[in-house]
Design an enzyme around this catalytic site. Structure first.
Site, PDB file in Angstrom:
ATOM      1  N   GLN A 198       9.317   3.295   7.025  1.00 42.99           N
ATOM      2  CA  GLN A 198       9.679   3.754   5.678  1.00 42.99           C
ATOM      3  C   GLN A 198      11.178   4.065   5.561  1.00 42.99           C
ATOM      4  O   GLN A 198      11.764   3.888   4.495  1.00 42.99           O
ATOM      5  CB  GLN A 198       8.841   5.005   5.372  1.00 42.99           C
ATOM      6  CG  GLN A 198       8.689   5.334   3.904  1.00 42.99           C
ATOM      7  CD  GLN A 198       7.610   4.525   3.199  1.00 42.99           C
ATOM      8  OE1 GLN A 198       6.516   4.399   3.702  1.00 42.99           O
ATOM      9  NE2 GLN A 198       7.931   3.981   2.040  1.00 42.99           N
ATOM     10  N   LYS A 251      12.860   0.684   4.874  1.00 39.80           N
ATOM     11  CA  LYS A 251      12.396   0.153   3.584  1.00 39.80           C
ATOM     12  C   LYS A 251      13.047   0.929   2.440  1.00 39.80           C
ATOM     13  O   LYS A 251      13.579   0.346   1.502  1.00 39.80           O
ATOM     14  CB  LYS A 251      10.878   0.306   3.518  1.00 39.80           C
ATOM     15  CG  LYS A 251      10.268  -0.200   2.241  1.00 39.80           C
ATOM     16  CD  LYS A 251       8.797   0.161   2.137  1.00 39.80           C
ATOM     17  CE  LYS A 251       8.042  -0.224   3.396  1.00 39.80           C
ATOM     18  NZ  LYS A 251       6.596  -0.163   3.231  1.00 39.80           N
ATOM     19  N   LYS A 262       5.907   9.995   6.086  1.00 40.85           N
ATOM     20  CA  LYS A 262       4.546   9.466   5.880  1.00 40.85           C
ATOM     21  C   LYS A 262       3.572  10.558   6.277  1.00 40.85           C
ATOM     22  O   LYS A 262       3.909  11.436   7.070  1.00 40.85           O
ATOM     23  CB  LYS A 262       4.327   8.233   6.764  1.00 40.85           C
ATOM     24  CG  LYS A 262       3.173   7.367   6.346  1.00 40.85           C
ATOM     25  CD  LYS A 262       3.553   6.403   5.225  1.00 40.85           C
ATOM     26  CE  LYS A 262       2.342   5.686   4.669  1.00 40.85           C
ATOM     27  NZ  LYS A 262       2.708   4.645   3.702  1.00 40.85           N
ATOM     28  N   ASP A 303      -1.481   5.725  -0.415  1.00 43.83           N
ATOM     29  CA  ASP A 303      -1.506   4.624   0.570  1.00 43.83           C
ATOM     30  C   ASP A 303      -2.991   4.305   0.732  1.00 43.83           C
ATOM     31  O   ASP A 303      -3.797   4.635  -0.164  1.00 43.83           O
ATOM     32  CB  ASP A 303      -0.856   5.066   1.895  1.00 43.83           C
ATOM     33  CG  ASP A 303      -0.637   3.906   2.873  1.00 43.83           C
ATOM     34  OD1 ASP A 303       0.342   3.175   2.704  1.00 43.83           O
ATOM     35  OD2 ASP A 303      -1.460   3.706   3.800  1.00 43.83           O
TER      36      ASP A 303
END
Ligand code: NDP
Length: 448
Positions: free
Chosen positions: A114, A117, A129, A169
């Site tokens: 992440q 990204k 996360k 998610d």
């Protein structure tokens, strides 16, 4: 100056030693570090400043007990996680996953990815996360609500609109985000953008639900354009039938392609006439049923037990949108021998390193998750902006911004790949581009 290979292998050795039994985390770190070798050679200052050692170590890992009472009055206990990996360029940002397979290694692999990204989106968001080994499947709404309330009763201490902003998610969709948000607000009394993926009636952004799937397809369109191809009349296989898969299917269909196969964790459906997406949405989003039920409604379609069989279906384009490591070397070879031309990752790390190698060696266009599925988190950042500004943009405004962001990510990724001597390699381009921004910000901020 040590060779970049030696630097990478020393760091990897430390990562494995300090994080035992976390194979997914090791896999994600190795994939990134190996692809950073050209950047490490060009920027020895990052090595001297210990950027690599720091970037593989989460800033904070929170593990907590989540007790809740099921419909039979029985006490149940799950484990909750939030890994706050890197806040150099903005508040921690990344989804929550509720799935029985969740453990700290999986959350760390996702949190690590992440960072890069989020950096690629160009928006001010750090990497994080979280999640739980709770399985929402087969639970009543009441059970899911009580679980979410208990989860948030602990998590609220660590998050905030300018601190850490979780999203959905696997296993965390609109229903779960609603319960989590309600509990956060009740405990803190704050009405602010602490979660994204919220309902439209209470601060959600239009186009957030569609964003990861749509963004994936906008990215794919750019990949195809470079080869003078379009989506018109292409046959597409999409694994999964959750949020990412459904909206990827919707967008490729709008652009003239035909989706012939989709799956869930039990098996896959094949419909040579093109999958009827309304049926999939009704079954998966509304009735929460298995994808198997599709063939009862459309008897000319076929259902096959075992989700991995989907990669044996002949197609021009494959979009893995279910989970990590769902395409191994063998499945990749099968796709290649069936003539696949492009693969773009909707899920996080769905292709094993062997699979990526097979695609690259066979000149299959390959869009790595960090770049190709960044549209979800980018639109979450747009939701944060709207919440801070106390306004809401129209669907068209958000969708246009999403498209621009995906095109920019594609351009940035291909440009950086060329600059660092790996023309056309989007895996390296994405990792290096994402890394450079975070690394230079870490340098500027000193020993943090
Ligand atoms: P959902 O929970 O909405 O859907 C997940 C889908 O994948 C379901 O069809 C599920 O089947 C299937 N699936 C889950 N685990 C497995 C498994 N072990 N084997 C085969 N199929 C499986 O999740 P999302 O669509 O949100 O997420 C899918 C992927 O996309 C994940 O990798 C996630 O990290 C990634 N992603 C999601 C983003 C988002 O905005 N939602 C953003 C960026 C990435 P079943 O119903 O049987 O469980």
């Amino acid at each position: 100056m040590e060779s970049s290979k030696k630097v990478v292998s020393e760091i990897m050795e430390q990562v494995i030693k300090r994080n035992p039994n976390e194979p997914e985390f090791h896999q994600a770190v190795l994939e990134v570090l190996e692809s950073l070798e050209p950047a490490i050679e060009k920027h020895p200052e990052f090595v001297s400043a210990g950027i690599l050692q720091r970037i593989v170590e989460p800033e904070r890992q929170i593990i907590f007990r989540v007790p809740w009472v099921d419909d039979n009055g029985q006490m149940q206990v799950n484990r909750g996680f939030r890994v706050q990996f890197n806040s150099t360029v903005g508040p921690y940002k990344g989804g929550l996953r509720f799935h029985p397979s969740v453990n700290v290694g999986i959350i760390k692999f996702l949190g690590f990815e992440q960072i890069f990204k989020n950096s690629l989106t160009g928006l001010p968001i750090g990497g994080g996360k979280g999640g739980s080994d709770f399985d929402p499947k087969g639970k009543s709404d009441g059970e899911v609500m009580r679980f979410c309330q208990s989860f948030m009763t602990e998590l609220y201490r660590y998050i905030g609109a300018d601190v850490d902003v979780p999203a959905g998610d696997i296993g965390v969709g609109g229903r779960e985000i609603g319960y989590l948000y309600g509990q956060y607000k009740r405990i803190t009394g704050l009405y602010h953008g602490v979660l994204t993926g919220k309902g439209l009636a209470y601060g959600g952004s239009l186009a957030r639900t569609e964003a990861t799937g749509y963004g994936l397809v906008y990215f794919l369109e750019e990949m195809l354009k470079a080869k003078r191809q379009t989506l018109a009349n292409q046959e597409v296989v999409i694994s999964g039938s959750g949020n990412v898969a459904i909206y990827a299917a919707e967008k490729v269909s709008q652009l003239g392609a035909r989706v012939v196969a989709m799956s869930d964790s039990n098996g896959y459906i094949y419909d040579s006439e093109g999958i009827k997406l309304d049926t999939v949405r009704q079954l998966k989003e509304v009735e929460r049923k298995r994808i198997k039920s599709y063939v009862k409604i459309h008897p000319s379609a076929q259902y096959h037990e075992g989700s991995n069989g989907i990669w044996s279906v002949k197609c021009n384009i494959a979009l893995p949108c279910a989970t990590q490591n769902e395409i191994d070397g063998e499945a990749a070879s099968l796709l290649v021998s069936n003539g696949v031309m492009a693969v773009a990752e909707g899920a996080n790390m769905p292709s094993t390193p062997e699979a990526v190698k097979v695609f690259q060696e066979n000149n299959v266009l390959f869009g790595p998750a960090k770049a190709s599925n960044a549209g979800g988190v980018a639109t979450s950042a747009l939701e944060m902006s709207q919440n801070s500004m106390r306004c809401s943009w129209t669907f068209e405004e958000v969708d246009a911004k999403l498209k621009d962001i995906m095109i920019n990510i594609y351009r940035q990724t291909t440009r950086v790949a060329s600059e660092y001597g790996c023309e056309g390699n989007l895996v390296k381009g994405a990792n290096i581009a994402g890394f450079l921004k975070v690394a230079s910000a870490m340098m500027a901020q000193g020993a943090v």
